[in-house]
Scaffold this motif. Sequence first.
Motif, PDB file in Angstrom:
ATOM      1  N   UNK A 220       1.200   6.485  -6.873  1.00 16.29           N
ATOM      2  CA  UNK A 220      -0.022   7.191  -7.249  1.00 16.29           C
ATOM      3  C   UNK A 220       0.129   8.693  -7.071  1.00 16.29           C
ATOM      4  N   UNK A 221       0.809   9.116  -6.017  1.00 17.97           N
ATOM      5  CA  UNK A 221       0.983  10.543  -5.772  1.00 17.97           C
ATOM      6  C   UNK A 221       1.796  11.215  -6.869  1.00 17.97           C
TER       7      UNK A 221
ATOM      8  N   UNK B  12       0.843  -1.191   0.000  1.00 15.62           N
ATOM      9  CA  UNK B  12       0.000   0.000   0.000  1.00 15.62           C
ATOM     10  C   UNK B  12       0.881   1.245   0.000  1.00 15.62           C
ATOM     11  N   UNK B  13       1.936   1.234   0.789  1.00 14.11           N
ATOM     12  CA  UNK B  13       2.854   2.371   0.833  1.00 14.11           C
ATOM     13  C   UNK B  13       3.499   2.606  -0.537  1.00 14.11           C
TER      14      UNK B  13
ATOM     15  N   UNK C  45      -8.338  10.877  -5.026  1.00 16.10           N
ATOM     16  CA  UNK C  45      -8.922  10.038  -6.060  1.00 16.10           C
ATOM     17  C   UNK C  45      -8.828   8.550  -5.736  1.00 16.10           C
ATOM     18  N   UNK C  46      -8.076   8.182  -4.718  1.00 16.18           N
ATOM     19  CA  UNK C  46      -7.877   6.777  -4.384  1.00 16.18           C
ATOM     20  C   UNK C  46      -8.235   6.509  -2.935  1.00 16.18           C
TER      21      UNK C  46
END
Length: 86
Positions: free
Chosen positions: A15-16, A8-9, A23-24
């Motif tokens: 994603x950033x 997840x990290x 958005x997530x």
Amino acid sequence: VERAGEMIAVGRKKALQRLSEAQLNWQQADLTKPELYKGDTGLDAAICLCNTLNHLTTGEQLNGFVAFCKKLLKPGGILMLDVDTL
């Protein structure tokens, strides 16, 4: 939804670079154990990518995954799967 907090990290970091955090929605959970999931439900759609289903090797795991998806999605919700082989 991802079982490993470390992944997840990694996903958040990647994603950033492309999207805003808003958005997530990141959730840590085991896709085969719906009874333990306390995150969002009532979703319109869910996507399961990268042959994730191929890593579920028992009937119990597959049944758990189906139950998890049923819990996650609202009635009439759509589940999209990316699977090369089963």
